[in-house]
Design an enzyme around this catalytic site. Structure first.
Site, short mmCIF file in Angstrom:
data_model
loop_
_atom_site.label_atom_id
_atom_site.label_comp_id
_atom_site.label_asym_id
_atom_site.label_seq_id
_atom_site.Cartn_x
_atom_site.Cartn_y
_atom_site.Cartn_z
CB CYS A 36 -3.22 0.26 -2.54
SG CYS A 36 -3.21 1.95 -3.14
CD GLU B 258 0.24 6.99 5.58
OE1 GLU B 258 1.34 6.96 6.14
OE2 GLU B 258 -0.38 5.96 5.24
CB CYS C 200 -9.33 4.90 0.15
SG CYS C 200 -7.66 5.26 0.75
CG HIS D 47 -4.84 5.30 3.98
ND1 HIS D 47 -4.37 4.73 2.83
CD2 HIS D 47 -3.74 5.73 4.68
CE1 HIS D 47 -3.04 4.84 2.81
NE2 HIS D 47 -2.64 5.43 3.91
CG ASP E 92 -1.84 1.23 1.24
OD1 ASP E 92 -2.47 1.50 0.20
OD2 ASP E 92 -1.92 1.93 2.26
CB SER E 93 0.19 4.76 -0.80
OG SER E 93 -0.88 5.02 0.08
N1 DGL Z 1 -4.78 3.25 0.58
C1 DGL Z 1 -4.87 3.60 -0.76
C2 DGL Z 1 -6.12 3.22 -1.47
O1 DGL Z 1 -6.74 2.24 -1.08
C3 DGL Z 1 -4.10 4.78 -1.30
C4 DGL Z 1 -4.30 6.11 -0.70
C5 DGL Z 1 -3.35 7.15 -1.27
O2 DGL Z 1 -2.14 6.95 -1.18
O3 DGL Z 1 -3.84 8.16 -1.80
O4 DGL Z 1 -6.51 3.80 -2.43
#
Ligand code: DGL
Length: 269
Positions: A71, A151, A185, A187, A7-8
């Site tokens: 992600c 984050e 997402c 996150h 993931d990011s």
């Molecule tokens: N967690 C990620 C997703 O599911 C990426 C969020 C990001 O880095 O913008 O899209």
């Protein structure tokens, strides 16, 4: 068996947490959190594509298979190309759980919150086209700021800011018309409780399920592991691979995953 997660940043941990709740899951996990390049959702598509290819190559080179792209943003942009480039690797992608919402057949609206990249990708639009629901009843909305909150090293003290932002996101809607909010997402599930509080404050009579795709991914992964497994010895350990030095990531990881054996490594250019 080395299982890759990518993931990011911290978001994929919400998926890994669901996987770890499965008692049979005792495998060596390599979780790559791209702390250097987060967030992805507001960058240009081609920039994110390159970043994803580079990080996935790293996981492939250290011997991960299967690899969970935990992600939505990376999946929506790159999974097709990754599958072409690595036909011998099993990739499990993440996409907004819109189908879970439409399968409930509640004849109400569905709000999908995701990153700016995810909401404009053909992959999601095609998925919605195929579902048994009027396209106008599925509302897509970017909510990129939630990634920044997640984050932020002060995240746990930011409930007020987070809830103000969620209020901003939701206040244009009549929430009584909605059956689901899909967190598209990885996150965003970190803020499920904040969503609940805001919905209750905005519309106490709303009856909204807040859902994400982590359970589906966990099922798919367990199925893949069953297919690939060759009586290997099971190792219960998480290697946390970061792309820049971060003092807070490991403590946040412990908060999210609980008491697990975690070893920190770096992938630095
Ligand atoms: N967690 C990620 C997703 O599911 C990426 C969020 C990001 O880095 O913008 O899209």
């Amino acid at each position: 068996m080395k299982i890759g997660f990518y993931d990011s940043g911290l978001g994929g941990l919400t998926v890994l947490k669901e996987v770890l709740s499965n008692e049979d899951f005792k495998y060596e996990v390599y979780y790559l959190g791209d702390t250097k390049n987060t967030p992805y959702g507001t960058k240009a598509d081609d920039v994110v594509m390159k970043i994803v290819e580079d990080n996935v190559r790293y996981l492939v080179d250290i011997g991960c298979n299967p690899i969970v792209i935990a992600c939505n943003t990376a999946t929506s942009l790159a999974i097709k190309k990754l599958r072409q480039d690595y036909p011998n690797i099993e990739f499990i992608g993440t996409e907004p759980a819109v189908k879970v919402a439409t399968d409930a057949h509640l004849n109400k609206k569905i709000l999908v919150l995701a990153t700016s990249i995810t909401v404009k990708q053909e992959k999601l639009l095609n998925l919605i086209d195929k579902l048994d629901i009027n396209n106008e009843d599925v509302i897509l909305k970017p909510a990129d700021k939630l990634v920044l909150f997640a984050e932020d090293k002060n995240c746990i003290k930011m409930d007020k800011e987070v809830e103000e932002y969620i209020t901003e996101l939701l206040s244009e809607f009549n929430l009584k018309e909605f059956s689901h909010i899909v967190l598209g997402c990885t996150h965003f599930p970190l803020f499920k409780e904040n969503f609940r509080k805001v919905i209750l404050a905005l519309e106490p009579e709303a009856n909204i399920d807040i859902i994400d795709g982590s359970r589906g991914i966990s099922h798919q992964l367990m199925k893949k592991i069953d297919e690939l497994q060759k009586n290997e010895e099971k190792i219960d350990k998480i290697h946390l691979i970061l792309t820049s030095k971060s003092n807070t990531f490991i403590s946040r990881t412990r908060e999210i995953l609980g008491d697990k054996k975690i070893e920190l490594e770096y992938k630095l250019q």
